[in-house]
Scaffold this motif. Sequence first.
Motif, PDB file in Angstrom:
ATOM      1  N   ALA A   1       4.601   3.180  -6.106  1.00 45.55           N
ATOM      2  CA  ALA A   1       4.390   2.980  -7.355  1.00 45.55           C
ATOM      3  C   ALA A   1       3.170   3.055  -7.898  1.00 45.55           C
ATOM      4  CB  ALA A   1       4.990   1.499  -7.541  1.00 45.55           C
ATOM      5  N   THR A   2       2.304   3.746  -7.247  1.00 48.10           N
ATOM      6  CA  THR A   2       0.872   3.973  -7.809  1.00 48.10           C
ATOM      7  C   THR A   2       0.445   5.353  -7.535  1.00 48.10           C
ATOM      8  OG1 THR A   2      -1.425   2.779  -7.869  1.00 48.10           O
ATOM      9  CG2 THR A   2      -0.216   3.217  -5.839  1.00 48.10           C
ATOM     10  N   ILE A   3      -0.831   5.881  -7.815  1.00 45.67           N
ATOM     11  CA  ILE A   3      -1.241   7.094  -7.555  1.00 45.67           C
ATOM     12  C   ILE A   3      -1.562   7.412  -6.052  1.00 45.67           C
ATOM     13  CG2 ILE A   3      -2.485   7.262  -9.644  1.00 45.67           C
ATOM     14  CD1 ILE A   3      -5.146   6.548  -8.624  1.00 45.67           C
ATOM     15  N   ASP A   4      -1.698   8.584  -5.700  1.00 44.14           N
ATOM     16  CA  ASP A   4      -2.129   9.266  -4.287  1.00 44.14           C
ATOM     17  C   ASP A   4      -3.479   8.727  -4.102  1.00 44.14           C
ATOM     18  OD1 ASP A   4      -2.560  10.284  -2.088  1.00 44.14           O
ATOM     19  OD2 ASP A   4      -0.881  11.834  -2.396  1.00 44.14           O
ATOM     20  N   TRP A   5      -3.668   7.824  -3.223  1.00 49.29           N
ATOM     21  CA  TRP A   5      -5.121   7.448  -3.050  1.00 49.29           C
ATOM     22  C   TRP A   5      -5.788   8.098  -2.117  1.00 49.29           C
ATOM     23  CZ3 TRP A   5      -7.643   4.268  -5.948  1.00 49.29           C
ATOM     24  CH2 TRP A   5      -6.836   3.247  -6.813  1.00 49.29           C
ATOM     25  N   ASN A   6      -4.989   8.917  -1.004  1.00 48.84           N
ATOM     26  CA  ASN A   6      -5.777  10.008  -0.437  1.00 48.84           C
ATOM     27  C   ASN A   6      -6.372  11.260  -1.291  1.00 48.84           C
ATOM     28  OD1 ASN A   6      -5.880   9.566   2.376  1.00 48.84           O
ATOM     29  ND2 ASN A   6      -3.681   9.531   2.122  1.00 48.84           N
ATOM     30  N   GLU A   7      -5.342  11.486  -2.340  1.00 51.51           N
ATOM     31  CA  GLU A   7      -5.812  12.620  -3.180  1.00 51.51           C
ATOM     32  C   GLU A   7      -6.911  12.135  -4.208  1.00 51.51           C
ATOM     33  OE1 GLU A   7      -3.748  15.230  -6.938  1.00 51.51           O
ATOM     34  OE2 GLU A   7      -2.509  13.962  -5.761  1.00 51.51           O
ATOM     35  N   PHE A   8      -6.841  10.866  -4.575  1.00 48.80           N
ATOM     36  CA  PHE A   8      -7.890  10.190  -5.388  1.00 48.80           C
ATOM     37  C   PHE A   8      -9.102  10.309  -4.851  1.00 48.80           C
ATOM     38  CE2 PHE A   8     -10.562   6.600  -6.660  1.00 48.80           C
ATOM     39  CZ  PHE A   8     -10.357   6.819  -8.184  1.00 48.80           C
ATOM     40  N   TRP A   9      -9.360   9.656  -3.626  1.00 49.00           N
ATOM     41  CA  TRP A   9     -10.596   9.829  -3.049  1.00 49.00           C
ATOM     42  C   TRP A   9     -11.273  11.200  -2.483  1.00 49.00           C
ATOM     43  CZ3 TRP A   9     -13.339   5.755  -4.173  1.00 49.00           C
ATOM     44  CH2 TRP A   9     -12.828   4.451  -4.010  1.00 49.00           C
ATOM     45  N   HIS A  10     -10.335  12.146  -2.367  1.00 46.85           N
ATOM     46  CA  HIS A  10     -10.552  13.562  -2.266  1.00 46.85           C
ATOM     47  C   HIS A  10     -11.307  14.230  -3.420  1.00 46.85           C
ATOM     48  CE1 HIS A  10     -10.610  17.503  -0.143  1.00 46.85           C
ATOM     49  NE2 HIS A  10      -9.818  18.070  -1.323  1.00 46.85           N
TER      50      HIS A  10
END
Length: 258
Positions: free
Chosen positions: A33-42
Amino acid sequence: MTDEQDTDQPPVRGAPAVRITNSSTMTDATHDATIDWNEFWHEADDDDRDSATPSTHHVRGLLDDLFDAKGVPDSFADVGCGPGIVAFHVADRHPETAVVGYDAAETILDENRERARDEGYENVDFERTVLPEFDPGRQFDVVLTFGTLAYVADSERALQALYDAVAPGGSLVLGYINRGGRAHYHRLLDDPDEHAPEGFDPGRFEERFKLVLDGESTLSYRQIRDALGTWPRSFWEFTERPEQRWAWDHAPLVWVPK
């Protein structure tokens, strides 16, 4: 309404945890229920990183005050550490303290591990965990979570797991979004021209903070007390409250003794 105006506040007195080695995969699930944090930090640029680590300079200052008042901890955990701003700060200022940063995104953990190696840190490690589960296999004198519970649907279960990881005599330092924060987030979406900063992306914001907007991850003093059996405490017991308004109106920072 702020938590300090909320009747929930007492009077102020005087995904399972997973340990993974240096994998660079970006397919690991982070929080639902939130963004993909792996993708965010990448993909994050400097502005994205600033948006994901709000008020960390204030957190560092208040932790310094806590350590001055209660003693420097032998061990410290930062759960939801992101790029490790607080974890590296504590490790740098207190080389005798064993520091562990935890995050759901292996992407940022790999980045932090590389920095620790390159800069010669010997007292900081980084491991993966996904709240609400947290079972580090040890206890810490101080456990911090700041800016993370907003993305966790079962915040009260996460609180219990975090508190279980605090050693007797230690403290859980907790940042959370309250009802005032939820109302503020709705104002940003309802009238972004009036309330939102330049470059605000309503769709991305709504996706990222869905749990807050739906009221599923907000907390109050009373909910924290009910979950842990102990009232949270104010930092203003031992340090001077600043005159300027901080994020603390909407996202208070408290400490819970054990």
